[in-house]
Design a protein around this motif. Sequence first.
Motif, PDB file in Angstrom:
ATOM      1  N   VAL A  12      25.528 -15.797 -25.926  1.00  0.00           N
ATOM      2  CA  VAL A  12      24.848 -17.085 -26.016  1.00  0.00           C
ATOM      3  C   VAL A  12      23.619 -17.002 -25.146  1.00  0.00           C
ATOM      4  O   VAL A  12      23.700 -16.609 -23.993  1.00  0.00           O
ATOM      5  CB  VAL A  12      25.778 -18.219 -25.532  1.00  0.00           C
ATOM      6  CG1 VAL A  12      25.070 -19.557 -25.659  1.00  0.00           C
ATOM      7  CG2 VAL A  12      27.054 -18.227 -26.341  1.00  0.00           C
ATOM      8  N   TRP A  18      25.107 -22.880 -24.524  1.00  0.00           N
ATOM      9  CA  TRP A  18      26.404 -22.835 -23.835  1.00  0.00           C
ATOM     10  C   TRP A  18      27.018 -24.220 -23.790  1.00  0.00           C
ATOM     11  O   TRP A  18      28.194 -24.410 -24.104  1.00  0.00           O
ATOM     12  CB  TRP A  18      26.202 -22.282 -22.441  1.00  0.00           C
ATOM     13  CG  TRP A  18      27.199 -22.748 -21.420  1.00  0.00           C
ATOM     14  CD1 TRP A  18      26.955 -23.472 -20.298  1.00  0.00           C
ATOM     15  CD2 TRP A  18      28.614 -22.495 -21.408  1.00  0.00           C
ATOM     16  NE1 TRP A  18      28.102 -23.693 -19.622  1.00  0.00           N
ATOM     17  CE2 TRP A  18      29.134 -23.103 -20.268  1.00  0.00           C
ATOM     18  CE3 TRP A  18      29.471 -21.822 -22.270  1.00  0.00           C
ATOM     19  CZ2 TRP A  18      30.486 -23.069 -19.945  1.00  0.00           C
ATOM     20  CZ3 TRP A  18      30.824 -21.780 -21.947  1.00  0.00           C
ATOM     21  CH2 TRP A  18      31.316 -22.396 -20.805  1.00  0.00           C
ATOM     22  N   VAL A 114      21.315 -20.193 -16.379  1.00  0.00           N
ATOM     23  CA  VAL A 114      22.327 -20.850 -17.207  1.00  0.00           C
ATOM     24  C   VAL A 114      22.817 -22.140 -16.560  1.00  0.00           C
ATOM     25  O   VAL A 114      22.987 -23.163 -17.236  1.00  0.00           O
ATOM     26  CB  VAL A 114      23.501 -19.890 -17.465  1.00  0.00           C
ATOM     27  CG1 VAL A 114      24.665 -20.612 -18.133  1.00  0.00           C
ATOM     28  CG2 VAL A 114      23.041 -18.729 -18.335  1.00  0.00           C
ATOM     29  N   GLN A 190      32.370 -17.872 -23.629  1.00  0.00           N
ATOM     30  CA  GLN A 190      31.041 -18.445 -23.832  1.00  0.00           C
ATOM     31  C   GLN A 190      30.175 -18.393 -22.566  1.00  0.00           C
ATOM     32  O   GLN A 190      29.008 -18.000 -22.618  1.00  0.00           O
ATOM     33  CB  GLN A 190      31.154 -19.900 -24.326  1.00  0.00           C
ATOM     34  CG  GLN A 190      31.697 -20.034 -25.732  1.00  0.00           C
ATOM     35  CD  GLN A 190      33.201 -20.239 -25.749  1.00  0.00           C
ATOM     36  OE1 GLN A 190      33.910 -19.848 -24.822  1.00  0.00           O
ATOM     37  NE2 GLN A 190      33.681 -20.846 -26.821  1.00  0.00           N
ATOM     38  N   ALA A 194      26.789 -16.155 -21.859  1.00  0.00           N
ATOM     39  CA  ALA A 194      25.507 -16.793 -21.579  1.00  0.00           C
ATOM     40  C   ALA A 194      24.851 -16.184 -20.342  1.00  0.00           C
ATOM     41  O   ALA A 194      23.645 -15.922 -20.326  1.00  0.00           O
ATOM     42  CB  ALA A 194      25.698 -18.300 -21.389  1.00  0.00           C
TER      43      ALA A 194
END
Length: 223
Positions: A12, A18, A114, A190, A194
């Motif tokens: 991701v 995300w 992130v 996930q 990311a």
Amino acid sequence: MITRRQVLLPAVAGAGLWAACIPPALAGAQVEEPLADAVRTALSSAISSSAPPVPVFTDIDARLRYLRWLGAMSRRLQRRTPEWNERREFLQTVWYESKRAGLETGLVLGLIQVESNFRKFAVSPVGARGYMQVMPFWTRLIGNGDPSSLFHMQTNLRFGCVILRHYLDREAGDLFMALGRYNGSRGRPQYPNAVFAATRTWAWKEPAPSDPPPAGGITLPGS
């Protein structure tokens, strides 16, 4: 050496995707767990040590490598943080705190991208704060008990790096699981995906002597 298990789902590429993949309440939600007295003491000591984040080098080559890294990262961060002094101070502190915790600097920058997209005063729906989205309970467990201190740049980066190092040690060097624990989504792919994708943006390799200098260079302090 930091290791990571193979991730099975496609990476991701950012915090927005995300957040769309899992419930937003998980974002930045480290889970409060009982800490053994020895662990609490070690983490508190790591947090309270008050050395300023000023790089010190044993030789000129090491200093020049750092300055080349600083120049490369500064160019990548310029769109998000246009002011040079602010950018330099942030990158210098990330470099210092990541090295201090034994983490890859590119990994820490990817995690920050992130978690907060480099926003100093970011607050998640579950109350995580600052660049590295540290949960306020950590200030009670190993800090001064003041959650507002997590908006101080060096404090936030130090907490985040020390906590990630703690999780990495708990997971026996498994970065995939440590990142999941950092985010409160241990075992789910996930969030680690990311961060791994974002880390590639901040990877840096020392250029070979024959490589031409990058275009659009900046004047670096002390060079």
